[in-house]
Scaffold this motif. Structure first.
Motif, PDB file in Angstrom:
ATOM      1  N   LEU A  37       0.924  -1.271  -0.014  1.00 59.86           N
ATOM      2  CA  LEU A  37       0.109   0.100  -0.091  1.00 59.86           C
ATOM      3  C   LEU A  37       0.911   1.246   0.014  1.00 59.86           C
ATOM      4  O   LEU A  37       2.000   1.270   0.413  1.00 59.86           O
ATOM      5  N   GLN A  38       0.201   2.202  -0.338  1.00 61.10           N
ATOM      6  CA  GLN A  38       0.993   3.558  -0.485  1.00 61.10           C
ATOM      7  C   GLN A  38       0.004   4.569  -0.279  1.00 61.10           C
ATOM      8  O   GLN A  38      -0.860   4.721  -1.104  1.00 61.10           O
ATOM      9  N   ALA A  39       0.107   5.598   0.759  1.00 59.72           N
ATOM     10  CA  ALA A  39      -0.727   6.524   1.276  1.00 59.72           C
ATOM     11  C   ALA A  39      -0.020   7.717   0.687  1.00 59.72           C
ATOM     12  O   ALA A  39       1.022   7.888   0.538  1.00 59.72           O
ATOM     13  N   PRO A  40      -0.949   8.762   0.342  1.00 63.77           N
ATOM     14  CA  PRO A  40      -0.233  10.058  -0.368  1.00 63.77           C
ATOM     15  C   PRO A  40       0.850  10.706   0.735  1.00 63.77           C
ATOM     16  O   PRO A  40       0.744  10.747   1.814  1.00 63.77           O
ATOM     17  N   GLY A  41       1.959  10.817  -0.110  1.00 69.25           N
ATOM     18  CA  GLY A  41       3.204  11.547   0.578  1.00 69.25           C
ATOM     19  C   GLY A  41       3.925  10.271   1.604  1.00 69.25           C
ATOM     20  O   GLY A  41       4.823  10.813   2.116  1.00 69.25           O
ATOM     21  N   LYS A  42       3.600   9.132   1.318  1.00 68.71           N
ATOM     22  CA  LYS A  42       4.413   8.263   2.179  1.00 68.71           C
ATOM     23  C   LYS A  42       4.999   7.286   1.314  1.00 68.71           C
ATOM     24  O   LYS A  42       4.685   6.992   0.218  1.00 68.71           O
ATOM     25  N   GLU A  43       5.885   6.434   2.015  1.00 71.95           N
ATOM     26  CA  GLU A  43       6.564   5.324   1.196  1.00 71.95           C
ATOM     27  C   GLU A  43       5.597   4.058   1.159  1.00 71.95           C
ATOM     28  O   GLU A  43       4.657   3.943   1.803  1.00 71.95           O
ATOM     29  N   ARG A  44       5.960   3.373   0.200  1.00 66.71           N
ATOM     30  CA  ARG A  44       5.121   2.255  -0.377  1.00 66.71           C
ATOM     31  C   ARG A  44       5.535   1.062   0.936  1.00 66.71           C
ATOM     32  O   ARG A  44       6.892   0.999   1.271  1.00 66.71           O
ATOM     33  N   GLU A  45       4.580   0.612   1.448  1.00 65.13           N
ATOM     34  CA  GLU A  45       4.696  -0.355   2.594  1.00 65.13           C
ATOM     35  C   GLU A  45       4.101  -1.649   2.328  1.00 65.13           C
ATOM     36  O   GLU A  45       3.012  -1.704   1.417  1.00 65.13           O
ATOM     37  N   PRO A  87      -9.449   3.628   9.047  1.00 62.37           N
ATOM     38  CA  PRO A  87      -9.038   4.889   8.313  1.00 62.37           C
ATOM     39  C   PRO A  87      -7.550   4.674   7.843  1.00 62.37           C
ATOM     40  O   PRO A  87      -7.284   5.030   6.679  1.00 62.37           O
ATOM     41  N   GLU A  88      -6.842   4.365   8.532  1.00 58.56           N
ATOM     42  CA  GLU A  88      -5.343   4.164   8.466  1.00 58.56           C
ATOM     43  C   GLU A  88      -5.052   3.213   7.309  1.00 58.56           C
ATOM     44  O   GLU A  88      -3.899   3.253   6.974  1.00 58.56           O
ATOM     45  N   ASP A  89      -5.999   2.430   6.921  1.00 59.01           N
ATOM     46  CA  ASP A  89      -5.736   1.510   5.924  1.00 59.01           C
ATOM     47  C   ASP A  89      -5.831   2.195   4.387  1.00 59.01           C
ATOM     48  O   ASP A  89      -5.805   1.551   3.543  1.00 59.01           O
ATOM     49  N   SER A  90      -6.330   3.259   4.490  1.00 60.97           N
ATOM     50  CA  SER A  90      -6.530   4.010   3.405  1.00 60.97           C
ATOM     51  C   SER A  90      -5.489   4.398   2.462  1.00 60.97           C
ATOM     52  O   SER A  90      -4.493   4.843   3.054  1.00 60.97           O
ATOM     53  N   ALA A  91      -5.318   4.002   1.268  1.00 66.27           N
ATOM     54  CA  ALA A  91      -4.208   3.972   0.304  1.00 66.27           C
ATOM     55  C   ALA A  91      -4.513   3.403  -0.938  1.00 66.27           C
ATOM     56  O   ALA A  91      -5.682   2.814  -1.034  1.00 66.27           O
ATOM     57  N   VAL A  92      -3.633   3.604  -1.767  1.00 62.62           N
ATOM     58  CA  VAL A  92      -3.509   2.722  -3.246  1.00 62.62           C
ATOM     59  C   VAL A  92      -2.856   1.434  -2.856  1.00 62.62           C
ATOM     60  O   VAL A  92      -1.844   1.527  -2.012  1.00 62.62           O
ATOM     61  N   TYR A  93      -3.362   0.414  -3.159  1.00 66.40           N
ATOM     62  CA  TYR A  93      -2.866  -0.847  -2.946  1.00 66.40           C
ATOM     63  C   TYR A  93      -2.529  -1.556  -4.317  1.00 66.40           C
ATOM     64  O   TYR A  93      -3.081  -1.212  -5.259  1.00 66.40           O
ATOM     65  N   TYR A  94      -1.256  -2.027  -4.207  1.00 60.92           N
ATOM     66  CA  TYR A  94      -0.592  -2.724  -5.304  1.00 60.92           C
ATOM     67  C   TYR A  94      -0.172  -4.125  -5.238  1.00 60.92           C
ATOM     68  O   TYR A  94      -0.044  -4.371  -4.129  1.00 60.92           O
ATOM     69  N   CYS A  95      -0.553  -4.884  -6.351  1.00 59.54           N
ATOM     70  CA  CYS A  95       0.124  -6.289  -6.320  1.00 59.54           C
ATOM     71  C   CYS A  95       1.318  -6.034  -7.192  1.00 59.54           C
ATOM     72  O   CYS A  95       1.721  -5.528  -8.126  1.00 59.54           O
ATOM     73  N   ALA A  96       2.209  -7.176  -6.627  1.00 60.45           N
ATOM     74  CA  ALA A  96       3.553  -7.405  -7.322  1.00 60.45           C
ATOM     75  C   ALA A  96       4.276  -8.760  -7.347  1.00 60.45           C
ATOM     76  O   ALA A  96       3.636  -9.470  -6.476  1.00 60.45           O
ATOM     77  N   ARG A  97       5.300  -9.036  -8.220  1.00 64.59           N
ATOM     78  CA  ARG A  97       5.647 -10.141  -8.369  1.00 64.59           C
ATOM     79  C   ARG A  97       7.107 -10.312  -7.653  1.00 64.59           C
ATOM     80  O   ARG A  97       7.810  -9.443  -8.135  1.00 64.59           O
ATOM     81  N   SER A  98       7.501 -11.406  -6.966  1.00 61.72           N
ATOM     82  CA  SER A  98       8.906 -11.352  -6.449  1.00 61.72           C
ATOM     83  C   SER A  98       9.299 -12.967  -6.664  1.00 61.72           C
ATOM     84  O   SER A  98       8.456 -14.046  -6.885  1.00 61.72           O
ATOM     85  N   ARG A  99      10.851 -13.397  -6.524  1.00 61.93           N
ATOM     86  CA  ARG A  99      11.292 -14.490  -6.576  1.00 61.93           C
ATOM     87  C   ARG A  99      11.360 -15.066  -5.220  1.00 61.93           C
ATOM     88  O   ARG A  99      11.644 -16.308  -5.107  1.00 61.93           O
TER      89      ARG A  99
END
Length: 121
Positions: A37-45, A87-99
């Motif tokens: 997830l990434q909230a506005p102005g914050k690092e991706r978590e 409310p603190e879960d609000s963010a853009v959520y991304y899926c991603a791939r890793s090895r």
């Protein structure tokens, strides 16, 4: 490889959402899939990740007892069931791939476009 995240939306505190990530490409079955997830102005978590076996999972402490990650190899899908949303879960959520099964964003090589989750108080 293409990853397409969906399922975001507006929900009240305490509510639930299920995010979906559609993965194309024949290598889906052999990769770890993760959610961030990434909230506005914050690092991706990091949120959660799941190995190819569908059983070995990793969660961030903040979501461990509320979110569940799963995958369906037949459909090429990864899901994130989110319950007891805050409310603190609000963010853009991304899926991603890793090895590897990891929470480090740098270890993920392909990312979806993100889906917005907004939790109202």
């Amino acid at each position: 490889v293409q990853l397409q995240a969906s399922g975001g939306g507006l929900v009240q505190t305490g509510g639930s959402l299920r995010l979906s990530c559609a993965a194309s490409g024949r290598t889906f079955d052999t990769y770890v899939m993760g959610w961030f997830l990434q909230a506005p102005g914050k690092e991706r978590e990091f949120v959660a990740a799941i190995k190819w076996d569908g059983k070995t999972k990793l969660y961030a402490d903040s979501v461990r007892d509320r979110f569940t990650i799963s995958r369906d190899h037949a459909k090429g899908m990864v899901y994130l069931q989110m319950n007891s949303l805050k409310p603190e879960d609000s963010a853009v959520y991304y899926c991603a791939r890793s090895r590897t099964l990891t929470g480090q964003p740098i270890r993920y090589d392909y990312w979806g476009q993100g889906t917005l989750v907004t939790v109202s108080s």
